[in-house]
Design an enzyme around this catalytic site. Sequence first.
Site, PDB file in Angstrom:
ATOM      1  N   THR A   1      44.182 -11.594  37.532  1.00  0.00           N
ATOM      2  CA  THR A   1      44.650 -11.521  36.295  1.00  0.00           C
ATOM      3  C   THR A   1      44.792 -12.916  35.760  1.00  0.00           C
ATOM      4  O   THR A   1      44.772 -13.766  36.512  1.00  0.00           O
ATOM      5  CB  THR A   1      46.182 -10.847  36.211  1.00  0.00           C
ATOM      6  N   HIS A   2      44.577 -13.111  34.491  1.00  0.00           N
ATOM      7  CA  HIS A   2      44.432 -14.826  34.028  1.00  0.00           C
ATOM      8  C   HIS A   2      43.344 -15.493  34.695  1.00  0.00           C
ATOM      9  O   HIS A   2      43.427 -16.484  34.990  1.00  0.00           O
ATOM     10  CB  HIS A   2      45.679 -15.249  34.110  1.00  0.00           C
TER      11      HIS A   2
ATOM     12  N   SER B   1      15.399 -23.332  35.013  1.00  0.00           N
ATOM     13  CA  SER B   1      15.376 -24.299  34.134  1.00  0.00           C
ATOM     14  C   SER B   1      14.176 -25.181  33.965  1.00  0.00           C
ATOM     15  O   SER B   1      13.561 -25.465  34.943  1.00  0.00           O
ATOM     16  CB  SER B   1      16.709 -25.280  34.437  1.00  0.00           C
TER      17      SER B   1
ATOM     18  N   LYS C   1      17.862 -24.762  39.594  1.00  0.00           N
ATOM     19  CA  LYS C   1      18.861 -23.564  38.818  1.00  0.00           C
ATOM     20  C   LYS C   1      18.259 -22.168  38.927  1.00  0.00           C
ATOM     21  O   LYS C   1      17.067 -22.072  38.837  1.00  0.00           O
ATOM     22  CB  LYS C   1      18.818 -23.966  37.358  1.00  0.00           C
TER      23      LYS C   1
ATOM     24  N   ASN D   1      19.336 -19.025  36.438  1.00  0.00           N
ATOM     25  CA  ASN D   1      20.491 -18.920  35.574  1.00  0.00           C
ATOM     26  C   ASN D   1      20.505 -17.362  35.169  1.00  0.00           C
ATOM     27  O   ASN D   1      19.554 -16.731  35.388  1.00  0.00           O
ATOM     28  CB  ASN D   1      20.004 -19.615  34.184  1.00  0.00           C
TER      29      ASN D   1
ATOM     30  N   GLU E   1      24.223 -13.421  30.193  1.00  0.00           N
ATOM     31  CA  GLU E   1      24.707 -14.083  29.140  1.00  0.00           C
ATOM     32  C   GLU E   1      24.351 -13.348  27.676  1.00  0.00           C
ATOM     33  O   GLU E   1      24.935 -13.362  26.960  1.00  0.00           O
ATOM     34  CB  GLU E   1      24.108 -15.702  29.191  1.00  0.00           C
TER      35      GLU E   1
ATOM     36  N   TYR F   1      26.192   8.541  -5.098  1.00  0.00           N
ATOM     37  CA  TYR F   1      25.195   7.380  -4.412  1.00  0.00           C
ATOM     38  C   TYR F   1      25.137   6.131  -4.961  1.00  0.00           C
ATOM     39  O   TYR F   1      25.122   6.300  -6.496  1.00  0.00           O
ATOM     40  CB  TYR F   1      24.005   8.320  -4.268  1.00  0.00           C
TER      41      TYR F   1
END
Length: 478
Positions: free
Chosen positions: A157-158, A286, A292, A294, A299, A326
């Site tokens: 949590t947090h 990358s 890297k 990724n 994402e 309409y």
Amino acid sequence: MVSWKAWAGVFTQATDPRVEEFTESVSFDRRLFAEDIRGSIAHAQMLAKVGLLSQQECQQIEQALHEIEEEIRSGRFLFRPELEDIHMHIERALTDRLGDVGRKLHTARSRNDQVATTMRLWVRESIEQIDGLLRHLQEAFVERCERDEQVILPGYTHLRRAQPVLAAHYWLCYCEKFQRDRDRLSDCRRRVNVLPLGSAALAGTTLAIDRDEVACRLGFVDPQTGQPQVSANSLDAVSDRDFLLEFVFDLVLIAEHLSTWAEDWILWSSQEFGFLKLPEAFCTGSSIMPQKRNPDVLELIRAKTARVIGDLQALLVLIKALPLAYNRDLQEDKPPVFDAVDTVRACLEIAIPLIQEAELDAGAISERLEQGYLDATGLMEYLIGRGLPQRTAHERVGRLVRRAMEMGLPLGSLSLEQIQEICPEADQGVFQVLGAQRAVSAMQSYGSTSPAEVRRQIELWKTRLAAETTCLPSDTGQ
Ligand code: ARG
């Protein structure tokens, strides 16, 4: 020059080509061709039934529409912006083939009820596709439950380590979320599955049509009773886009749920966490930092949520304060709906194999589990069980954790005497709740991460998913 326009009669001037280019929608609504043709065939069959077309005319229309469909599918069909939208294209191709017989198809309908019907058919189909993908996603999570049966994760949590949870508990959490998404889609489908056709432009028609007949042919029927579902107010039927709004809202929630999952996995697969190994085939490199790997797929899933929210926003603003019934504004409903469906579908299609193929690093996870005092809450509840008020137990365990931190030890490595100095109520049984494994095993409540509970839930999910022969009622009508 003006003669082939659907509204040509009253006009004396040809449409400016710039207007044609500006007002066209065929560049994006062409993907509705199959639904438009399906609606037209049902309409023609109804017209024949009530005597507004002869049987022969109806057969000619059906045959020609099938040919047009084939032509579009095969890429041979010529689209021209001056024919505005997919509905005009198909009707024009029909009259090119059949002359006056083709010119009869538009009897007792308008593009206003036609486009609403077409969109409802398209949305209904999309609901079924998205639902099918959600089901596969749930299956992927349930399969992981068995694979990761031994794994305990730190629950957060947090974004601070909080209490240990079984990995399976975490996977089933997503099954629940996506099940609600599926339930919402199924509920939305009930309101989508109502026939607007026969409302004509806005007021209905003087011709004696049989709307129930069309509804049954297009599967606009109540799945329980088999009763045709036909819109009850023609003004409402041609102006209503609520069904699109709620559908896209449902898609937004799916995207939101995916984004939370993606975010967790981005964190987990980072070097800082090291909980999860993403398959290399799902990572990108990358161009400048050779080391890297990724998590771009995750994402982008996270990012695409923004797009779907934007689609909903566009629709909400589009509908606001439109006068009845309409208005051409409604043509702009399509790009956001198509985009939302395409985006969510693409996210689901890539999420499923990723869930199947990523690997938890049980070693790295267990190292973290014993750091961070994740068993403190269990210890507090143990003391409550020994008669202490919750607030007192909380305070005592807080002090004990502080002491353990000073000594650089986990709670389970303290001696009973050390524990009793601060918590005199504790006895040997205290060790039953210390350590991540025991903290999890001590859980009892329904819905908790207790191993027995989670096992029961896994079995429930397996049975539930296996029992689904079809995800939603068939829409084939007759
Ligand atoms: N392409 C139009 C749309 O998507 C079809 C309806 C046109 N109706 C009209 N009255 N101009 O909304």
